[in-house]
Design an enzyme around this catalytic site. Structure first.
Site, mmCIF file in Angstrom:
data_model
loop_
_atom_site.group_PDB
_atom_site.id
_atom_site.type_symbol
_atom_site.label_atom_id
_atom_site.label_comp_id
_atom_site.label_asym_id
_atom_site.label_seq_id
_atom_site.Cartn_x
_atom_site.Cartn_y
_atom_site.Cartn_z
ATOM 1 N N SER A 119 0.068 1.543 -9.466
ATOM 2 C CA SER A 119 0.017 1.613 -10.911
ATOM 3 C C SER A 119 0.254 0.267 -11.594
ATOM 4 O O SER A 119 0.002 0.151 -12.793
ATOM 5 C CB SER A 119 1.041 2.621 -11.429
ATOM 6 O OG SER A 119 2.355 2.209 -11.105
ATOM 7 N N SER A 136 2.949 1.072 -5.638
ATOM 8 C CA SER A 136 2.364 0.570 -6.887
ATOM 9 C C SER A 136 2.420 -0.940 -7.062
ATOM 10 O O SER A 136 1.801 -1.464 -7.993
ATOM 11 C CB SER A 136 3.021 1.256 -8.094
ATOM 12 O OG SER A 136 2.538 2.568 -8.226
ATOM 13 N N LYS A 184 4.986 -5.612 -16.038
ATOM 14 C CA LYS A 184 4.435 -4.259 -16.211
ATOM 15 C C LYS A 184 5.096 -3.636 -17.434
ATOM 16 O O LYS A 184 6.326 -3.798 -17.619
ATOM 17 C CB LYS A 184 4.770 -3.469 -14.938
ATOM 18 C CG LYS A 184 4.178 -2.087 -14.808
ATOM 19 C CD LYS A 184 4.504 -1.532 -13.421
ATOM 20 C CE LYS A 184 3.826 -0.194 -13.170
ATOM 21 N NZ LYS A 184 4.054 0.301 -11.785
#
Lengths: 460, 66
Positions: free
Chosen positions: A153, A177, A77
């Site tokens: 996310s 997330s 990420k």
């Protein structure tokens, strides 16, 4: 090679039947071919990957062990620091930051074990998101239906793993997330106990709630990466001084001593038929008949919401004052609202947190593992703003994680396991254990994997 | 949480007054979005009012001198 597990790749590279460079070149080619559809990667570190692959192959040729993750491609990420690259955290504002001086500690540990970093992954801006949408970089797309959300996310992490671009990705999980994209993309996601894995070299969201962890297509791959990533550092103030506790090889035969229950009440409300059917299927396969309700779980979730809102606003206050126009409007408006919350709201939420922690600890005296749906629904359409749950219309972005928030709120280790229902997009079930009992959650996930709960290969 | 029982107009007044004190300039085009999210947050905060907290219920993060 696209759908090989990390365990398989590492075994072949260590045995010499597969070269790390061949794995790397194919991975880079797959990303080039499929990322325009999935929009999972925001950066591909091809040259670095080739250097690391050459090192792994050289070590093997020289008779040295290149590590338990030899040649395994992974991506992170884009809130993880990558040496020489700017850590975007899904934002426009962070483009003005200097490049990172060194890799995040978890990247260092995976690399030292022979894994090959191939890039950085799309995410919701500053991790304040459950959808995987991003105003600045576009939405990461669900490999099972690119018109639908990846979840967020850690949306790029979910899309990259489910889409077969990498076997392992790292994400962060403050309220869900990792677990939400794992659920919507139909893969395994793992959020260890709060304080288990170091966040050193990651861009924060809410310090008292932030976790980091892996997403993968198998429970064994989660465990392999997790064992390598454990360990001490002097940077993350939330890191526990507990020693490394390897999960080792996970048995596929269910430990009969485990006391397991499904969660009803709050977790049976506000959902859809898919979330309940997924939980029922898991319970049936494990032969679990006991159901219980957590006390005050709606209040716990509300407290997690308030803490997130206040802490993220405090972190971003200087930029909210000076660069509000550079935020995604949904993130900006929520953070501006959080900056206006009375202090007592935040402090009461932290008191509720301690109380809920004690209440759930009592339940873990009687049970080892709890099961709950991971999301209330399968992947919504990209751009969908609201959803109807139990007859109530609510915003998707802040509420898609309503089943995940209560557990990260008190730092419990959770593995999300994919469930494929007939004629349905995938959806996940959470395997929840007591603090520091990651091995139990991973074990149950491994049992379910062995009994057919696996990632579906996308047809798109 | 009394604010959740207040009118939309009172909430707008709160938003204007507190944002000025906090040093935030909320552009007119942001106001409706901020108000909507503030209402959600205050509703969440109001939910906490139902939890029977006692004097001994301390905050989850506890300071340790080092």
């Amino acid at each position: 090679m696209t759908w090989m597990s990390a365990v398989e790749i590492a075994e072949k590279v260590r045995s010499g039947s597969l070269r790390a460079m061949d794995v790397t070149e194919q991975t880079i080619a797959e990303i080039a071919a499929r990322n325009p559809l999935l929009n999972a990667f925001t950066l591909v570190t091809a040259e670095r990957a080739r250097r690391e692959a050459a090192r792994v192959d050289r070590l093997r040729e020289e008779g040295e062990d290149p590590g338990c993750l030899a040649g395994v491609p992974f991506a992170v990420k884009n809130l993880f620091d990558i040496k020489g690259e700017v850590t975007l955290a899904g934002s426009k504002i962070n483009r003005d930051l200097p490049p990172a001086q060194q890799d995040a500690i978890l990247i260092q540990r995976l690399t030292a074990a022979g894994a090959i970093l191939v890039g950085a992954l799309n995410m919701g801006e500053y991790a304040y998101d459950f959808t995987g949408e991003n105003l600045h970089y576009g939405a990461s797309r669900n490999p099972h239906d690119p018109q639908r959300m990846s979840g967020g996310s850690s949306g790029g992490s979910g899309a990259a793993v489910a889409g077969g671009l990498v076997p392992i990705a790292l994400g962060s999980d403050t309220n869900g997330s990792i677990r939400v994209p794992a659920s919507l993309c139909g893969i395994f996601g793992f959020k260890p106990t709060y304080g288990r894995l170091s966040r050193a070299g990651t861009f924060p969201f809410c310090s008292s709630l932030d976790h980091v962890g892996p997403l993968a297509r198998s429970a064994k791959d989660l465990a392999l990466a997790y064992d390598v990533m454990q360990g001490h550092d002097d940077v993350d103030p939330g890191l526990s001084p507990r020693p490394v506790e390897p999960t080792g090889s996970l048995s596929a035969e269910l430990d009969p001593s485990l006391r397991i229950a499904t969660l009803g009440g709050y977790f049976a409300k506000q959902g859809t038929a898919a979330s309940q059917q997924a939980l029922q299927r898991v319970a049936e396969v494990l032969k679990i008949t006991q159901e219980l309700e957590l006390p005050e779980v709606a209040e716990a979730r509300a407290a997690a919401y308030v803490i997130t809102n206040a802490e993220s606003s405090a972190l971003h206050l200087p930029n909210l004052r000076q660069r509000a126009a550079d935020y995604d409007p949904d993130v900006r408006d929520r953070m501006l609202a959080g900056a206006l919350l009375p202090a007592v709201a935040y402090l009461q939420a932290q008191r509720v947190r301690a109380r809920f922690q004690r209440q759930v600890a009592e339940i873990f005296r009687r049970f080892d593992v709890l099961l709950a749906p991971a999301t209330p629904m399968t992947a919504p359409a990209i751009g969908q703003k609201t959803m109807a749950l139990d007859g109530e219309e609510m915003l998707v972005r802040p509420h898609l994680g309503l089943y995940t928030q209560p557990f990260s709120f008190i730092g419990l280790p959770v593995v999300t396991v994919p469930v494929q229902l007939p004629d349905s997009l995938p959806i996940g079930v959470q395997i929840i254990a007591a603090p520091w009992q990651e091995a139990k959650a991973l074990h149950v996930a491994r049992v379910l994997e062995a009994r057919g709960f696996r990632n579906a290969i996308p047809q798109s | 949480m009394p604010l959740t029982q207040n009118s939309s107009e009172e909430l707008a007044q709160y938003l204007t007054a507190v944002s000025a004190i906090v040093g935030l300039s909320i552009a007119p085009e942001y106001a409706s979005g901020v108000k909507r999210y503030l209402q959600i947050s205050l509703r969440m905060a109001a939910t906490l009012e139902g939890v029977p907290l006692h004097t001994e219920d301390d905050f989850a993060p506890v300071f340790h001198a080092q």
